[in-house]
Design a protein around this motif. Sequence first.
Motif, PDB file in Angstrom:
ATOM      1  N   LYS A  95       0.801  -1.229   0.000  1.00 20.01           N
ATOM      2  CA  LYS A  95       0.000   0.000   0.000  1.00 20.01           C
ATOM      3  C   LYS A  95       0.833   1.278   0.000  1.00 20.01           C
ATOM      4  O   LYS A  95       0.297   2.359  -0.218  1.00 20.01           O
ATOM      5  N   ARG A 113       7.765   3.740  20.390  1.00 19.10           N
ATOM      6  CA  ARG A 113       7.247   3.761  19.026  1.00 19.10           C
ATOM      7  C   ARG A 113       7.830   4.985  18.343  1.00 19.10           C
ATOM      8  O   ARG A 113       7.668   6.094  18.839  1.00 19.10           O
ATOM      9  N   ASP A 137       7.896  -4.477  15.882  1.00 20.74           N
ATOM     10  CA  ASP A 137       6.670  -3.976  15.257  1.00 20.74           C
ATOM     11  C   ASP A 137       7.014  -3.057  14.099  1.00 20.74           C
ATOM     12  O   ASP A 137       8.031  -2.359  14.128  1.00 20.74           O
ATOM     13  N   VAL A 151       4.406  -0.865  11.495  1.00 25.37           N
ATOM     14  CA  VAL A 151       3.007  -0.679  11.110  1.00 25.37           C
ATOM     15  C   VAL A 151       2.846   0.489  10.139  1.00 25.37           C
ATOM     16  O   VAL A 151       3.501   1.517  10.275  1.00 25.37           O
ATOM     17  N   GLY A 152       1.993   0.287   9.158  1.00 26.37           N
ATOM     18  CA  GLY A 152       1.756   1.346   8.195  1.00 26.37           C
ATOM     19  C   GLY A 152       1.085   0.803   6.961  1.00 26.37           C
ATOM     20  O   GLY A 152       0.585  -0.320   6.985  1.00 26.37           O
ATOM     21  N   ALA A 159      -4.622  -2.041  15.509  1.00 23.48           N
ATOM     22  CA  ALA A 159      -3.651  -1.095  14.950  1.00 23.48           C
ATOM     23  C   ALA A 159      -2.394  -0.978  15.813  1.00 23.48           C
ATOM     24  O   ALA A 159      -1.289  -0.845  15.305  1.00 23.48           O
ATOM     25  N   LEU A 160      -2.575  -1.049  17.127  1.00 22.11           N
ATOM     26  CA  LEU A 160      -1.426  -0.913  18.017  1.00 22.11           C
ATOM     27  C   LEU A 160      -0.654  -2.229  18.103  1.00 22.11           C
ATOM     28  O   LEU A 160      -1.068  -3.231  17.531  1.00 22.11           O
ATOM     29  N   HIS A 161       0.439  -2.208  18.852  1.00 22.73           N
ATOM     30  CA  HIS A 161       1.254  -3.421  18.951  1.00 22.73           C
ATOM     31  C   HIS A 161       0.713  -4.396  19.987  1.00 22.73           C
ATOM     32  O   HIS A 161       1.238  -5.482  20.157  1.00 22.73           O
ATOM     33  N   ASN A 167      -0.668  -4.629  14.801  1.00 19.45           N
ATOM     34  CA  ASN A 167       0.073  -3.829  13.805  1.00 19.45           C
ATOM     35  C   ASN A 167      -0.639  -3.740  12.460  1.00 19.45           C
ATOM     36  O   ASN A 167       0.016  -3.559  11.436  1.00 19.45           O
ATOM     37  N   ILE A 168      -1.942  -3.895  12.446  1.00 19.27           N
ATOM     38  CA  ILE A 168      -2.656  -3.726  11.181  1.00 19.27           C
ATOM     39  C   ILE A 168      -3.722  -2.655  11.343  1.00 19.27           C
ATOM     40  O   ILE A 168      -4.632  -2.772  12.166  1.00 19.27           O
ATOM     41  N   VAL A 169      -3.559  -1.590  10.592  1.00 13.35           N
ATOM     42  CA  VAL A 169      -4.486  -0.471  10.666  1.00 13.35           C
ATOM     43  C   VAL A 169      -5.509  -0.634   9.557  1.00 13.35           C
ATOM     44  O   VAL A 169      -5.180  -0.477   8.375  1.00 13.35           O
ATOM     45  N   LYS A 181      -5.871   1.646   6.415  1.00 14.81           N
ATOM     46  CA  LYS A 181      -4.546   1.990   5.891  1.00 14.81           C
ATOM     47  C   LYS A 181      -3.847   0.734   5.353  1.00 14.81           C
ATOM     48  O   LYS A 181      -3.612   0.605   4.174  1.00 14.81           O
ATOM     49  N   THR A 182      -3.487  -0.182   6.264  1.00 15.03           N
ATOM     50  CA  THR A 182      -2.799  -1.397   5.838  1.00 15.03           C
ATOM     51  C   THR A 182      -3.722  -2.242   4.964  1.00 15.03           C
ATOM     52  O   THR A 182      -3.319  -2.770   3.927  1.00 15.03           O
ATOM     53  N   LEU A 183      -4.957  -2.390   5.421  1.00 17.55           N
ATOM     54  CA  LEU A 183      -5.978  -3.119   4.668  1.00 17.55           C
ATOM     55  C   LEU A 183      -7.263  -2.307   4.739  1.00 17.55           C
ATOM     56  O   LEU A 183      -7.495  -1.602   5.720  1.00 17.55           O
ATOM     57  N   THR A 184      -8.088  -2.432   3.705  1.00 17.64           N
ATOM     58  CA  THR A 184      -9.388  -1.764   3.774  1.00 17.64           C
ATOM     59  C   THR A 184     -10.465  -2.798   4.071  1.00 17.64           C
ATOM     60  O   THR A 184     -10.232  -4.013   3.960  1.00 17.64           O
ATOM     61  N   ASN A 209     -12.800   7.680  15.298  1.00 19.82           N
ATOM     62  CA  ASN A 209     -11.620   7.551  14.454  1.00 19.82           C
ATOM     63  C   ASN A 209     -11.933   7.793  12.977  1.00 19.82           C
ATOM     64  O   ASN A 209     -12.859   7.209  12.435  1.00 19.82           O
ATOM     65  N   LEU A 244     -10.154   7.157  10.190  1.00 18.23           N
ATOM     66  CA  LEU A 244      -9.500   6.397   9.121  1.00 18.23           C
ATOM     67  C   LEU A 244     -10.437   5.486   8.336  1.00 18.23           C
ATOM     68  O   LEU A 244     -10.348   5.373   7.119  1.00 18.23           O
TER      69      LEU A 244
END
Lengths: 280, 474
Positions: free
Chosen positions: A27, A44, A84, A86-87, B174-176, B213-215, B218-221, B408, B410
Amino acid sequence: MFEILEKRFLNDTVCEMQINAPLVAKKAEPGQFIILRTDEDGERIPLTIAGFDRKKGTVKIIFQVVGSTTEILKHKNVGDCLQDFVGPLGNATETEGVKNVCVVGGGVGCAIAMPVAEKFAKDKANVTSVIGFRNKDLVILEDEFKKASKELVVMTDDGSYGRQGNVCVPLEEMLASGKKFDKIFAIGPLIMMKFVVETAKKYNVPCMVSMNPIMIDGTGMCGGCRLSVDGQMKFACVDGPDFDGYKVDFDEMMSRNRMYADFERHKYEETCNLYKKEVK
Amino acid sequence: MAELPNMKMNKNEMPTQDPKVRAHNFEEVALGYDEAVAIDEAKRCLNCVNMPCVSGCPVKVRIPEFIAKIKEGDFEGAYQVISETSSLPAVCGRVCPQETQCESKCVRGIKGEPVGIGRLERFVADFHNAHDGKKEKVPKSNGHKVAVVGSGPSGLTCAGDLARKGYKVTVFEALHKAGGVLVYGIPEFRLPKSIVQKEIDKLESMGVKIETNIVIGKTLTIDELFESGFEAVFVGSGAGLPRFMGIKGEGLNGVYSANEFLTRANLMKSYKTDATTPVMKGGKVAVVGGGNVAMDAARTALRLGAEKVYIVYRRSMEELPARKEEVEHAIEEGVEFKLLNNPVEVLGYNNPNDKRDPKNGFVRAIRCIKMELGEPDEQGRRRPVEVQGSEFELEVDSVIMSIGTSPNPLIKATTRGLDTNKWGGIIVEENTGKTSKEGVYAGGDAVTGAATVISAMGAGKVAADAIDKYLTSK
């Protein structure tokens, strides 16, 4: 876990890594950033994406060792993993419709400016790049910029490489001599971006800047990355990181980025001492 | 013949750490009932036939039934009753506002105090966790995949309920670390992180997959989740951007949102001496706002070594929205309440003679104006009105804005066909959590804006039922 696949130093304190992160690579766009933690219980930190390869599933990061976490990161080697990664976070740089652009990069900010310059070039814009460093030893990514740009000017503060002076000198010369840019894109230390904006203002050329404030979650939850843009509160992680440079309150931003200076200095020394002990 | 109920008017007191001691540590404040006290308290329950308490519970825990098991000394049995309807008993027993929910409906509360339902729930959950009770049953898979966005209370509840029905659930965080507000927001001294982790471990042992770690957005829709084989999606992405007051000086160093302050302290563990994430410690702190989050922030600041902590709230004690118990704890620990005051500006240091003075750009005080209560507004709450000419400065080193959040942004920005209201909250059908987008359900703060853990859990539960109906009828 996110494996480090390649690592090289661009100069004494700037390091480039390729990280295995297929979902992020899929992405990623120039201008976006990631947040990483080196280890469990690490902090972080946001780093701008310096490149990506969707096929290989890799994301390139370039960082300067400025504190504890980047010092720890520097000591990680190929085969090690990051806890970690993330993005991609934030919005991609808008390059559409720009025909003539000047990309201005300062120091390690060039790591972010470079993919932006490449993207402009790919979108058929005429790219002029001005990159500045303190001295010859710190120059990075010159070849990459050369490839992406019709014209490249390298500046050093002490004149040990390229021309002597800061990035505003050639920018002002070009603008004064009537060179037309639809847009200037500046990425580097806040003070540099502030002066590039002032130069751009004199000639009425729009100027975008990329902000890198203190951040925690990077997803619009904590509000730590806020800045004033045209008197309005904005959040760099979801509204940025690119903003209209004319409207950014740089002085406030510079002050905010100093918030934890003491803690950071102390922590950095502590970390460096730990590594020194290990070597002994 | 059943034993006669215990007709004592008051609940058995909850043992707590001494306020003077606990104000300086992050250990849990409330210590919990022991077995004898729990049985004694359970005997106060009249086992009403119409079970009014259950109607006050957003997740419909069969309260008299689990209390009856406690009376018999069958604590594990009591746990099994609760866990049939609640995914997070140890959490709810600690952070639910029982006084406005189950306990508010308790018949014993008409004359005297209601049964300590929350305290009993906590006892039962802790007993189960301490005795490593029965292993969670791994439900038989029905082969259907559901994605849950966010691992906070609504997401975990929805995931747990669906897993129990046999769905293959993946939770995206989204967070770790999983847990949402339970780990980044609510402090250790009110909800130990090890307890949250245990609840999450249980879900994982039931087959729920958690991907950190997956937003999403953003990372995936959400569309990509459907493309990759998920048949329904629950969005519990939680509170988003913190609100600020819009007054001068909010960009100064030392001004935090409660979200940031608590995230630093809780998730990033900056209260520890060897922490890698900094937070301002000590000095004088003003927390602006009067909700539970404000109490959490104030009490955290105290524990981080503040010499003085103020709650600055524009209405009076009566209107303070925080739970009574939290307010009492804060007062006992030494938090000072500056009621009927509203900040109008945050003031910073600016040494004109030394631009490099390290204090420049940091908070030195807030300017407040006194308020009085005027006519009631539409909701019947008396509107605070400024008292002209009553401005004063309150010297502080940091200011924590705890005046709410907006949902949120996003997911809204990246999901076609998902309708939101003007505040950015996802629009849902109340009884199902169904959104405007086929197969997408939502609940918790992402829908309502900042609310409570249990109402988010209730929404997760409602959505789990609706998703089950949707997929079985498909």
